[in-house]
Design an enzyme around this catalytic site. Structure first.
Site, PDB file in Angstrom:
ATOM      1  N   GLY A 711       7.075  18.653   0.944  1.00  0.00           N
ATOM      2  CA  GLY A 711       8.498  18.360   0.905  1.00  0.00           C
ATOM      3  C   GLY A 711       9.317  19.592   0.567  1.00  0.00           C
ATOM      4  O   GLY A 711       8.811  20.579   0.042  1.00  0.00           O
ATOM      5  N   CYS A 712      10.621  19.525   0.848  1.00  0.00           N
ATOM      6  CA  CYS A 712      11.499  20.679   0.638  1.00  0.00           C
ATOM      7  C   CYS A 712      11.689  20.967  -0.848  1.00  0.00           C
ATOM      8  O   CYS A 712      11.489  22.090  -1.312  1.00  0.00           O
ATOM      9  CB  CYS A 712      12.835  20.455   1.327  1.00  0.00           C
ATOM     10  SG  CYS A 712      13.592  18.848   0.966  1.00  0.00           S
ATOM     11  N   TYR A 713      12.086  19.934  -1.608  1.00  0.00           N
ATOM     12  CA  TYR A 713      12.197  20.110  -3.055  1.00  0.00           C
ATOM     13  C   TYR A 713      10.866  20.559  -3.646  1.00  0.00           C
ATOM     14  O   TYR A 713      10.813  21.414  -4.528  1.00  0.00           O
ATOM     15  CB  TYR A 713      12.589  18.776  -3.698  1.00  0.00           C
ATOM     16  CG  TYR A 713      14.066  18.459  -3.747  1.00  0.00           C
ATOM     17  CD1 TYR A 713      14.948  19.263  -4.468  1.00  0.00           C
ATOM     18  CD2 TYR A 713      14.572  17.325  -3.122  1.00  0.00           C
ATOM     19  CE1 TYR A 713      16.301  18.938  -4.547  1.00  0.00           C
ATOM     20  CE2 TYR A 713      15.913  16.993  -3.193  1.00  0.00           C
ATOM     21  CZ  TYR A 713      16.787  17.804  -3.907  1.00  0.00           C
ATOM     22  OH  TYR A 713      18.109  17.495  -3.990  1.00  0.00           O
ATOM     23  N   ALA A 714       9.780  19.929  -3.159  1.00  0.00           N
ATOM     24  CA  ALA A 714       8.457  20.207  -3.726  1.00  0.00           C
ATOM     25  C   ALA A 714       8.029  21.640  -3.461  1.00  0.00           C
ATOM     26  O   ALA A 714       7.401  22.283  -4.310  1.00  0.00           O
ATOM     27  CB  ALA A 714       7.428  19.233  -3.161  1.00  0.00           C
ATOM     28  N   ALA A 716       9.977  24.422  -3.057  1.00  0.00           N
ATOM     29  CA  ALA A 716      10.696  25.356  -3.923  1.00  0.00           C
ATOM     30  C   ALA A 716      10.302  25.178  -5.385  1.00  0.00           C
ATOM     31  O   ALA A 716      10.180  26.155  -6.126  1.00  0.00           O
ATOM     32  CB  ALA A 716      12.202  25.152  -3.760  1.00  0.00           C
TER      33      ALA A 716
END
Length: 894
Positions: A711-714, A716
């Protein structure tokens, strides 16, 4: 003996790799985190820490815990191998570590943590420190101008008095810091070094060491304490003299004969003046004369190398010197790749081209038989040696034959040589003789192939030496110097069909068989060396569907950063043919971003796009061909997979939707086509590979057929937390704000611009799926609090991280810079990054590194474009790796 088993088939009853003794094996209860246990040990009260003596049961458990934790910086095989090596000598013969004054001033916590790690695995390094920079400042403050003659400090009575006071203070500072970590340490400020005046008239109270009294050191270790020495000496009549800390460490090493002499330095090693790169290793027997002729080996560098050579000449050949930054101490000691500059005598490599050149043929036979077990071992080796009388070969070996390689030169019509045998003793691995031998092979044979059993404990070493590899049925084919796509293609096809027999059987039994049946040999050789250039893309595509993976690894000791997973460069790509791609779920923002990237990719051929809402419409933004949206069903996908119409399936579907499509591919094609899932459906499925190349081994992704895109949040968050995980003192908290593209295209309050204007919306305040994803990957729980705001794309993360020990902002930033050095899509900056600078870009920026005034909490900021590195760009990285292209092919790099 522990040795490599290359092309030498072991008997079925072969014993497993000898492990460490019972006291070093893991004894953690199920479900107990190694990291949490070590953290808890380091945070005990003073009274509790006394319970953790080297003879106590909790200590033994801690030792096993730290062994597990060390495995995070290298393979378990490396850690066990080196620990076994280090604990094979008496405690005082493990290592002498020289600590410069600047290290105590600037890196005290890092140094203490590194020494604590060593002590918690039962090792007793002997520390001797200086305090040169501090003394200069103290003298200036006292109005005394430092004087030097020939680089040696002139020490008068006043200077010596200040120096003694300072040395005692610095010694106590280090001892107290160690004891705060639960390590018993003993200050030894006198009674070890005896000396005469170096030149009283010229240098005054400066000593030349004449003797070393080991008794105080041995007594400290016997009592379970780390000895911490100052570089002060006394004359026979009791006059204290100042001595150089490097000289003191050298004389200490000559007296104790340790395995390692470690010089801790802020630069972390010696550097090549031509290239600017850190010198990974210096083998004095092979390289000294050449090295000393280089223009840049002068002044301090020249003196340092000469001093190291003189020191090692007085020590056993197994001893070595390491120049390293304290943060990299464990990596240097416990991994083959190392991190600083390793200096060793080595063994000169000899080359022989006939059996008559061996002085004692029995020595050769003994080297070959040590790899084998069983009643017929000697007889088999006898027949193998006889077979070498009738064929051309080159044998590479050191004097004691700790490492032996036999190479068969290329036959007529081929330029590929074959590594027929490589046998290395445990000492050969630990003293890097294997590297010397392999380097000599590579000088003579720029193109080489060989095979290794998949369960060989030294497999990672072979990956380091190869440009590429193929895995099939428990065997791995390696090669280097094969640059032609046609040749790589033929290697793929032949190895898929015939396994190691494509080489004519490069093992002992097959060599003997070949000697007995020349006709069979010729047939096998012809089969191997018939390279056709007309089989084309279909043959390669068919070969790619065989049960093998492409391993393209670049993690050799010559890689000069502390990053354990360096990127795969242009030279590593093995596929020169296009791959057919199908995109299922092409309507969303991520699908559109990926289409744009595929449009500029020289090898990706987007052939199918599927969207229920856009069925029948023309695909915009793709110029290689005209494509009309389909509405593919799972049955359609199954038929296409069965026909081999697609090399890579990309599932860009919402969570919980892609299962029928994946099941349809799996039903007919589990080993051929690659599937990349952009949803969260498979991020917790152990049968899928988690595709975050900067943190997951690229070789693993390169071999994978089922890849779960993070995932994107994950992404970063993990990049923002991972480098500091060993220093965690509690649960990190991630506060994140995303642009509204992260809420998808389906209308909702979270992507309603009117609702978001002058607003920020928190959502899923606990138990968000990314919270679980981040925690499961970095190995510790996190709190994750997502929000959405009015901008379109890009994510801003503010990460609060508790620390288990006080740390400085600069040290933390160095951790991140070292960890991500060489990563093209991760940028470490000083200030906190801002989201407007990352929008539309393909990487991640990390910065801030603000430490609270108590030194026990740091805030790290991260930004990422949620549609690019957070989704489409990362997907393309994974596709490139799995399909055999350069990792960054088709990705614009800033």
């Amino acid at each position: 003996m522990m040795s490599a088993r290359v092309l030498v088939r072991r008997a079925p009853t072969a014993a497993p790799l000898r492990s460490l003794s019972t006291r070093t094996r893991s004894c953690l209860p199920a479900g107990v985190s190694a990291r949490a246990t070590v953290t808890s040990i380091f945070s005990l009260s003073a009274s509790q820490k006394r319970y953790y003596s080297p003879r106590s049961e909790p200590y033994l458990s801690t030792r096993s815990t730290v062994v597990q934790l060390l495995s995070n910086i290298g393979s378990k095989r490396e850690v066990q191998q080196y620990l076994s090596h280090f604990t094979s000598v008496s405690s005082q013969q493990f290592a002498v570590i020289k600590v410069g004054g600047a290290i105590i001033t600037e890196h005290l916590q890092t140094l203490s943590s590194a020494l604590a790690f060593l002590n918690h695995v039962g090792l007793y390094p002997i520390v001797v420190h200086g305090a040169g920079p501090q003394l200069n400042r103290m003298l200036e403050a006292a109005g005394v101008e430092p004087q030097f003659e020939d680089g040696i400090r002139v020490t008068d009575g006043k200077t010596l008095a200040l120096a003694r006071k300072l040395f005692f203070e610095e010694n106590l500072k280090l001892v107290e810091e160690l004891e705060s970590l639960g390590v018993r340490a003993r200050p030894i400020t006198s009674g070890v070094f005896s000396a005469d005046y170096l030149d009283k008239e010229k240098y005054d109270l400066v000593g030349k060491i004449k003797g070393v009294n080991k008794t105080p050191i041995e007594a400290a270790i016997k009592a379970g304490c780390l000895p911490v020495l100052t570089s002060m000496a006394e004359t026979f009549d009791g006059q204290v003299l100042n001595v150089n800390a490097d000289v003191a460490a050298g004389e200490l090493a000559r007296a104790l004969q340790p395995l390692k002499i470690v010089y801790l330095a802020e630069k972390g090693g010696l550097f090549n003046g031509d290239t600017g790169e850190k010198i990974s290793a210096i083998n004095l027997d092979e390289e000294y004369e050449h090295l000393m002729k280089q223009w840049w080996v002068r002044h301090g560098t020249r003196l340092k190398i000469k001093e190291m050579k003189d020191l090692l000449m007085d020590l056993p050949r197994t001893s070595s010197v390491a120049i390293i930054h304290p943060a990299d101490l464990q990596k240097e000691l416990f991994t083959d790749s190392g991190a600083g500059t390793l200096i060793r005598r080595g063994n000169k490599v000899h080359i022989k081209t006939s059996l008559s050149e061996f002085e004692d043929i029995d020595v050769l036979k003994n080297a070959l038989v040590r790899d084998r077990e069983g009643l017929d071992a000697k007889a088999t080796v006898e027949r193998y040696v006889e077979s070498l009388e009738t064929q051309k070969f080159k044998a590479y070996l050191d004097g004691p034959m700790e490492a032996l390689a036999v190479v068969l030169p290329p036959e007529e019509g081929s330029s590929l040589a074959q590594l027929a045998t490589l046998t290395v003793t445990k000492a050969g691995w630990l003293t890097n003789v294997a590297d010397n031998v392999f380097a000599s092979v590579k000088k003579d044979f720029p193109r080489l192939v060989w095979t290794v059993k998949e369960d060989d404990e030294n497999l990672t070493w072979f990956f380091d030496k190869a440009d590429g590899s193929l895995s099939r049925n428990g065997e791995v084919l390696f090669w280097y110097g094969v640059e032609s796509g046609d040749e790589v293609k033929e290697l793929v096809v032949e190895f898929s069909k015939h396994g190691r027999e494509m080489l004519g059987g490069n093992n002992l039994e097959s060599k003997i068989h070949r000697a007995a049946q020349a006709a069979a040999v010729q047939a096998a050789a012809n089969q191997k060396r018939t390279f056709s250039t007309s089989t084309g893309f279909n043959a390669l595509r068919s070969a790619r569907r065989q049960p093998f993976g492409v391993n393209l690894l670049q993690t050799s000791r010559r890689y000069t950063t502390t990053n354990p997973n360096p990127p795969l460069g242009e030279k590593n790509k093995s596929n020169t043919q296009p791959s057919k791609v199908a995109l299922i779920g092409a309507r969303g923002y991520t699908g559109q971003a990926l289409i744009s990237l595929l449009n500029s990719h020289p090898q990706m051929d987007l052939c199918y796009v599927s969207s229920r809402e856009l069925e029948g419409q023309k695909l915009e933004g793709y110029n290689k061909r005209e494509i009309i949206y389909d509405n593919l069903s799972p049955d359609d996908v199954g038929r296409m997979a069965e026909n081999g119409d697609v090399d890579c399936w990309v599932m860009a579907l919402p969570n919980g939707v892609c299962k029928p499509f994946v099941d349809a591919v799996d039903a007919v094609d589990k080993e051929k086509a690659v599937v990349v899932d952009l949803s969260a459906d498979h991020r917790f499925d152990s049968s899928w590979t988690y595709g975050l190349p900067e943190l997951i081994a690229r070789s693993k992704i390169a071999q994978a057929k089922r890849i779960s895109n993070p995932g994107c949040y994950a992404t970063a968050s993990q990049l923002g937390i991972s480098p500091i995980v060993p220093h965690l003192g509690g649960q990190p908290t991630v506060f994140g704000v995303s642009g509204y593209s992260g809420a998808g295209t389906k209308p909702s309050p979270k992507n309603d611009v009117k609702n978001l204007t002058n607003n920020i919306i928190p959502y899923s305040l606990t138990d968000h799926i990314h919270e679980k994803e981040i925690g499961s990957q970095i190995g510790t729980p996190v709190a994750f609090i997502p929000h959405v705001s009015v901008w379109f794309q890009g994510i801003q993360l503010t990460i609060n991280i508790p620390l288990k020990e006080q740390m400085a902002s600069r040290d933390i930033r160095n951790l991140y810079q070292d960890r991500y050095a060489g990563e093209k899509l991760v940028k470490v900056i000083g200030e906190a990054p801002v989201v407007k600078d990352i929008s539309g870009r393909h990487g991640v920026e990390l910065g801030g590194f603000a430490v609270h005034s108590d030194g026990k909490r740091v805030v790290v900021c991260a930004t990422i474009d949620n549609l690019l590195k957070g989704a489409a760009t990362q997907c393309l990285q994974n596709m490139n790796l799995a399909l055999g292209y350069s990792e960054y092919e088709g990705i614009p790099l800033d």
